[in-house]
Design a protein around this motif. Structure first.
Motif, mmCIF file in Angstrom:
data_model
loop_
_atom_site.group_PDB
_atom_site.id
_atom_site.type_symbol
_atom_site.label_atom_id
_atom_site.label_comp_id
_atom_site.label_asym_id
_atom_site.label_seq_id
_atom_site.Cartn_x
_atom_site.Cartn_y
_atom_site.Cartn_z
ATOM 1 N N THR A 116 54.814 -12.668 -13.598
ATOM 2 C CA THR A 116 55.451 -11.954 -12.485
ATOM 3 C C THR A 116 55.589 -12.902 -11.307
ATOM 4 O O THR A 116 54.596 -13.452 -10.822
ATOM 5 N N GLU A 117 56.822 -13.115 -10.871
ATOM 6 C CA GLU A 117 57.084 -14.075 -9.803
ATOM 7 C C GLU A 117 56.865 -13.447 -8.424
ATOM 8 O O GLU A 117 57.170 -12.275 -8.201
ATOM 9 N N HIS A 118 56.360 -14.257 -7.495
ATOM 10 C CA HIS A 118 56.261 -13.919 -6.073
ATOM 11 C C HIS A 118 56.792 -15.130 -5.310
ATOM 12 O O HIS A 118 56.034 -15.907 -4.727
ATOM 13 N N TYR A 123 53.855 -18.201 -5.448
ATOM 14 C CA TYR A 123 52.894 -18.115 -6.540
ATOM 15 C C TYR A 123 53.415 -17.121 -7.566
ATOM 16 O O TYR A 123 54.390 -16.401 -7.326
ATOM 17 N N PHE A 124 52.779 -17.068 -8.714
ATOM 18 C CA PHE A 124 53.151 -16.106 -9.745
ATOM 19 C C PHE A 124 51.885 -15.567 -10.395
ATOM 20 O O PHE A 124 50.826 -16.218 -10.389
ATOM 21 N N ASP A 125 52.007 -14.367 -10.940
ATOM 22 C CA ASP A 125 50.899 -13.722 -11.640
ATOM 23 C C ASP A 125 50.986 -14.048 -13.132
ATOM 24 O O ASP A 125 52.069 -13.975 -13.724
ATOM 25 N N VAL A 127 49.800 -12.442 -16.286
ATOM 26 C CA VAL A 127 49.245 -11.180 -16.779
ATOM 27 C C VAL A 127 48.850 -11.373 -18.234
ATOM 28 O O VAL A 127 49.693 -11.629 -19.094
ATOM 29 N N TRP A 153 49.128 -19.855 -9.027
ATOM 30 C CA TRP A 153 49.157 -18.708 -9.932
ATOM 31 C C TRP A 153 47.850 -17.942 -9.834
ATOM 32 O O TRP A 153 46.830 -18.459 -9.386
ATOM 33 N N LYS A 154 47.924 -16.706 -10.246
ATOM 34 C CA LYS A 154 46.773 -15.811 -10.238
ATOM 35 C C LYS A 154 46.680 -15.116 -11.575
ATOM 36 O O LYS A 154 47.670 -14.612 -12.093
ATOM 37 N N TYR A 155 45.487 -15.090 -12.157
ATOM 38 C CA TYR A 155 45.282 -14.425 -13.440
ATOM 39 C C TYR A 155 45.027 -12.937 -13.219
ATOM 40 O O TYR A 155 44.275 -12.544 -12.322
ATOM 41 N N ILE A 156 45.656 -12.141 -14.048
ATOM 42 C CA ILE A 156 45.434 -10.693 -14.031
ATOM 43 C C ILE A 156 45.150 -10.254 -15.462
ATOM 44 O O ILE A 156 45.979 -10.446 -16.358
ATOM 45 N N GLN A 158 44.765 -7.469 -18.193
ATOM 46 C CA GLN A 158 45.359 -6.143 -18.389
ATOM 47 C C GLN A 158 44.813 -5.518 -19.661
ATOM 48 O O GLN A 158 44.806 -6.132 -20.719
#
Length: 215
Positions: A116-118, A123-125, A127, A153-156, A158
């Motif tokens: 998921t782009e921001h 940065y981007f997620d 997932v 980037w950030k890890y999510i 799910q």
């Protein structure tokens, strides 16, 4: 990889000879031994061909790792080692969201990882399905290698769960019944009524005991 050019069924030389020859035990044993050796050669050729393709290479992965300049890893599983070689081979590609998404899914068992782009926040997620990541260390290394320097980037994690919610209750009902008085009813008393005396009398005794002050 396609090995359709090679024999697919198990080797059996006796099928090319008259059946009556198999009644001789010596000939039958020779044919069985030759067939077994030919079968080993057939399987060896198929296995050798598999090493020429990264998607099917097994013992030949060490040659692939050496070819792309990676240290030979004899501990990790085949899938992890193939992914590492793929990442190295694709080192000169243009990094796009689709490329990063494919890169992420190389380390996800069921290929359901998402990106998921921001863009405004640079940065981007990443997932990731919970419990499906093959190697966080390998994924982290690949992202550090290919992600442009101005992006983070950030890890999510799910977790998907399938189920239903059921809500129940008890409704109590009550009926209100009103019985109106009969105002048409007349009570007639014949003659004069005798007075009825009603009362309640209470009686008691008061006892006084003085205190003995000098005792």
């Amino acid at each position: 990889m396609d090995n359709s050019w090679m024999r697919q069924n198990e080797v059996d030389i006796s099928r090319y000879l008259p059946k009556f020859l198999l009644k001789d035990k010596r000939i039958s044993c020779v044919l069985a031994a030759d067939s077994a050796e030919h079968e080993l050669q057939r399987l060896s050729l198929q296995d050798l061909q598999a090493q020429f393709y990264l998607s099917t290479a097994t013992w030949g992965l060490s040659l692939w790792e050496e070819f792309v300049g990676l240290p030979i890893d004899r501990i990790s599983d085949y899938k992890t080692r193939r992914t590492r070689v793929y990442s190295k081979i694709n080192g000169n590609v243009i990094v796009t969201p689709d490329f990063l998404r494919q890169l992420i899914n190389r380390y996800v068992a069921d290929k359901t990882g998402q990106l998921t782009e921001h863009n405004e926040q640079y940065y981007f997620d990443v997932v990731l399905p919970d419990g499906k990541v093959l190697s966080f260390d390998e994924l982290e290394a690949a992202l550090r290698l290919y992600t442009p320097a101005h992006l983070g980037w950030k890890y999510i994690a799910q977790t998907n769960a399938a189920g239903g919610f059921y809500v129940g209750g008890i409704i109590s009902c009550a009926w209100q019944i009103t019985i109106p008085a009969d105002t048409t009813y007349n009570l007639e008393i014949a003659g004069a009524g005798e007075p009825v005396i009603v009362g309640c009398v209470s009686s008691g005794t008061e006892t006084y005991i003085p205190a003995d002050l000098f005792k």
